[in-house]
Scaffold this motif. Sequence first.
Motif, PDB file in Angstrom:
ATOM      1  N   SER A  12       0.831  -1.203   0.000  1.00 40.45           N
ATOM      2  CA  SER A  12       0.000   0.000   0.000  1.00 40.45           C
ATOM      3  C   SER A  12       0.866   1.254   0.000  1.00 40.45           C
ATOM      4  CB  SER A  12      -0.943  -0.005   1.206  1.00 40.45           C
ATOM      5  OG  SER A  12      -0.185   0.012   2.404  1.00 40.45           O
ATOM      6  N   THR A  13       2.180   1.088  -0.090  1.00 39.32           N
ATOM      7  CA  THR A  13       3.090   2.231  -0.094  1.00 39.32           C
ATOM      8  C   THR A  13       2.759   3.201  -1.215  1.00 39.32           C
ATOM      9  OG1 THR A  13       4.822   0.836   0.834  1.00 39.32           O
ATOM     10  CG2 THR A  13       5.534   2.896  -0.171  1.00 39.32           C
ATOM     11  N   TRP A  14       2.316   2.684  -2.364  1.00 39.63           N
ATOM     12  CA  TRP A  14       1.998   3.525  -3.518  1.00 39.63           C
ATOM     13  C   TRP A  14       0.928   4.562  -3.201  1.00 39.63           C
ATOM     14  CZ3 TRP A  14      -2.862   3.728  -5.704  1.00 39.63           C
ATOM     15  CH2 TRP A  14      -3.754   2.720  -5.327  1.00 39.63           C
ATOM     16  N   LYS A  15       0.121   4.331  -2.167  1.00 40.71           N
ATOM     17  CA  LYS A  15      -0.954   5.256  -1.816  1.00 40.71           C
ATOM     18  C   LYS A  15      -0.453   6.494  -1.073  1.00 40.71           C
ATOM     19  CE  LYS A  15      -4.362   1.577  -1.472  1.00 40.71           C
ATOM     20  NZ  LYS A  15      -5.275   0.860  -0.564  1.00 40.71           N
ATOM     21  N   ALA A  16       0.752   6.431  -0.516  1.00 38.45           N
ATOM     22  CA  ALA A  16       1.279   7.542   0.280  1.00 38.45           C
ATOM     23  C   ALA A  16       1.518   8.773  -0.599  1.00 38.45           C
ATOM     24  CB  ALA A  16       2.580   7.129   0.960  1.00 38.45           C
ATOM     25  N   ARG A  47       3.986  11.618  -5.180  1.00 43.44           N
ATOM     26  CA  ARG A  47       4.709  12.795  -5.672  1.00 43.44           C
ATOM     27  C   ARG A  47       6.002  12.386  -6.367  1.00 43.44           C
ATOM     28  NH1 ARG A  47       7.262  15.425  -1.174  1.00 43.44           N
ATOM     29  NH2 ARG A  47       8.946  14.066  -1.827  1.00 43.44           N
ATOM     30  N   ASP A  48       6.781  11.518  -5.725  1.00 41.57           N
ATOM     31  CA  ASP A  48       8.047  11.077  -6.308  1.00 41.57           C
ATOM     32  C   ASP A  48       7.823  10.296  -7.604  1.00 41.57           C
ATOM     33  OD1 ASP A  48       9.281  12.258  -4.147  1.00 41.57           O
ATOM     34  OD2 ASP A  48       9.745  10.364  -3.127  1.00 41.57           O
ATOM     35  N   ALA A  49       6.828   9.407  -7.602  1.00 47.94           N
ATOM     36  CA  ALA A  49       6.530   8.621  -8.805  1.00 47.94           C
ATOM     37  C   ALA A  49       6.074   9.523  -9.943  1.00 47.94           C
ATOM     38  CB  ALA A  49       5.469   7.566  -8.500  1.00 47.94           C
ATOM     39  N   ARG A  50       5.223  10.506  -9.629  1.00 45.76           N
ATOM     40  CA  ARG A  50       4.729  11.436 -10.650  1.00 45.76           C
ATOM     41  C   ARG A  50       5.871  12.266 -11.230  1.00 45.76           C
ATOM     42  NH1 ARG A  50       1.129  11.139 -13.953  1.00 45.76           N
ATOM     43  NH2 ARG A  50      -0.229  10.379 -12.329  1.00 45.76           N
ATOM     44  N   GLN A  51       6.748  12.764 -10.387  1.00 46.45           N
ATOM     45  CA  GLN A  51       7.887  13.551 -10.884  1.00 46.45           C
ATOM     46  C   GLN A  51       8.785  12.702 -11.774  1.00 46.45           C
ATOM     47  OE1 GLN A  51       9.656  15.070  -7.263  1.00 46.45           O
ATOM     48  NE2 GLN A  51       8.348  16.878  -7.256  1.00 46.45           N
ATOM     49  N   GLN A  80      11.209  -2.585 -11.078  1.00 49.25           N
ATOM     50  CA  GLN A  80      10.097  -1.699 -10.739  1.00 49.25           C
ATOM     51  C   GLN A  80      10.462  -0.822  -9.560  1.00 49.25           C
ATOM     52  OE1 GLN A  80       6.952  -4.413  -9.875  1.00 49.25           O
ATOM     53  NE2 GLN A  80       7.741  -4.972  -7.875  1.00 49.25           N
ATOM     54  N   LYS A  81       9.720   0.260  -9.429  1.00 52.64           N
ATOM     55  CA  LYS A  81       9.880   1.138  -8.279  1.00 52.64           C
ATOM     56  C   LYS A  81       9.399   0.390  -7.038  1.00 52.64           C
ATOM     57  CE  LYS A  81       8.328   5.654  -6.519  1.00 52.64           C
ATOM     58  NZ  LYS A  81       9.609   6.024  -5.954  1.00 52.64           N
ATOM     59  N   ALA A  82      10.087   0.532  -5.942  1.00 53.72           N
ATOM     60  CA  ALA A  82       9.691  -0.128  -4.690  1.00 53.72           C
ATOM     61  C   ALA A  82       8.350   0.425  -4.205  1.00 53.72           C
ATOM     62  CB  ALA A  82      10.763   0.094  -3.628  1.00 53.72           C
ATOM     63  N   GLY A  83       7.588  -0.432  -3.528  1.00 56.06           N
ATOM     64  CA  GLY A  83       6.339  -0.013  -2.900  1.00 56.06           C
ATOM     65  C   GLY A  83       5.127  -0.046  -3.807  1.00 56.06           C
ATOM     66  N   VAL A  84       5.185  -0.799  -4.886  1.00 55.19           N
ATOM     67  CA  VAL A  84       4.113  -0.790  -5.874  1.00 55.19           C
ATOM     68  C   VAL A  84       3.048  -1.839  -5.588  1.00 55.19           C
ATOM     69  CG1 VAL A  84       5.734  -0.002  -7.635  1.00 55.19           C
ATOM     70  CG2 VAL A  84       5.204  -2.438  -7.484  1.00 55.19           C
ATOM     71  N   GLU A  85       1.929  -1.704  -6.300  1.00 54.54           N
ATOM     72  CA  GLU A  85       0.895  -2.731  -6.341  1.00 54.54           C
ATOM     73  C   GLU A  85       0.522  -2.924  -7.810  1.00 54.54           C
ATOM     74  OE1 GLU A  85      -3.296  -3.783  -4.262  1.00 54.54           O
ATOM     75  OE2 GLU A  85      -3.132  -1.791  -5.127  1.00 54.54           O
ATOM     76  N   ARG A  86       0.944  -4.048  -8.368  1.00 53.64           N
ATOM     77  CA  ARG A  86       0.597  -4.352  -9.758  1.00 53.64           C
ATOM     78  C   ARG A  86      -0.679  -5.181  -9.758  1.00 53.64           C
ATOM     79  NH1 ARG A  86       5.764  -7.253 -11.978  1.00 53.64           N
ATOM     80  NH2 ARG A  86       5.409  -8.257  -9.996  1.00 53.64           N
ATOM     81  N   THR A  87      -1.691  -4.673 -10.419  1.00 53.79           N
ATOM     82  CA  THR A  87      -2.934  -5.423 -10.570  1.00 53.79           C
ATOM     83  C   THR A  87      -3.140  -5.675 -12.059  1.00 53.79           C
ATOM     84  OG1 THR A  87      -4.102  -3.314 -10.347  1.00 53.79           O
ATOM     85  CG2 THR A  87      -4.004  -4.722  -8.400  1.00 53.79           C
ATOM     86  N   LEU A  88      -3.639  -4.673 -12.780  1.00 56.54           N
ATOM     87  CA  LEU A  88      -3.783  -4.779 -14.233  1.00 56.54           C
ATOM     88  C   LEU A  88      -3.260  -3.500 -14.881  1.00 56.54           C
ATOM     89  CD1 LEU A  88      -7.357  -6.337 -14.488  1.00 56.54           C
ATOM     90  CD2 LEU A  88      -5.162  -7.510 -14.773  1.00 56.54           C
ATOM     91  N   PHE A  89      -2.519  -3.661 -15.968  1.00 62.17           N
ATOM     92  CA  PHE A  89      -1.929  -2.547 -16.701  1.00 62.17           C
ATOM     93  C   PHE A  89      -2.852  -2.166 -17.852  1.00 62.17           C
ATOM     94  CE2 PHE A  89       0.610  -1.264 -20.428  1.00 62.17           C
ATOM     95  CZ  PHE A  89       1.321  -0.188 -19.912  1.00 62.17           C
ATOM     96  N   GLY A  90      -3.168  -0.887 -17.952  1.00 61.44           N
ATOM     97  CA  GLY A  90      -3.960  -0.387 -19.073  1.00 61.44           C
ATOM     98  C   GLY A  90      -5.433  -0.197 -18.779  1.00 61.44           C
TER      99      GLY A  90
END
Length: 195
Positions: A19-23, A28-32, A115-125
Amino acid sequence: TPTGKMGVPKAPERKAGSSTWKAPVWQRDARQFLDTATLRLALPEGAPGRDYLVRRGILPATWAAYGLGYADAWHPRRQKKLPALILPWKKGDKIKALQYRFIGDDIAHGERFGQKAGVERTLFGVDLLAGRPALILVEGELNAVSIWQAASDLVDVVSFGPEDNIDRATPYMQTLASNYHRVIVWADKPELALH
């Protein structure tokens, strides 16, 4: 069946993965990082990424639709930054994962992804679902991109990502597939497609 705008099937919501991706800081870091990578793909230093995509037959309008980028990303096995395509897994305006597809002649088959640490891969696209009557579920993100480019007027397409993500993605695929009249599953290994 739950639907979003204009009757487009919604992707299912489930608790899985990090759930780290929700922080807010992670977002902010991922978007940048993604914004810089997307811009870089269009600049002269993005030529290796553009060349790779063109060799795969992927057009600029398609990589723009998916928000693909190009950056130097941390390679987990080689323990250094290497050139990579950046493949964003999104949910609305949130980034759930940044998958790295390392490119270069010296990248072995088993070293192609990170991949970037702290992700949640479910479905792409899922953000490109349009409510077509048929759905294609495919293993590779770039395979999904290619199919979408060729047939997005006929089918919806999502990727469940790499082989190690199939168990996590299965409930999402089952829920999403229940919204369609026809579903095609394509995986490199037949037993994965059957799963």
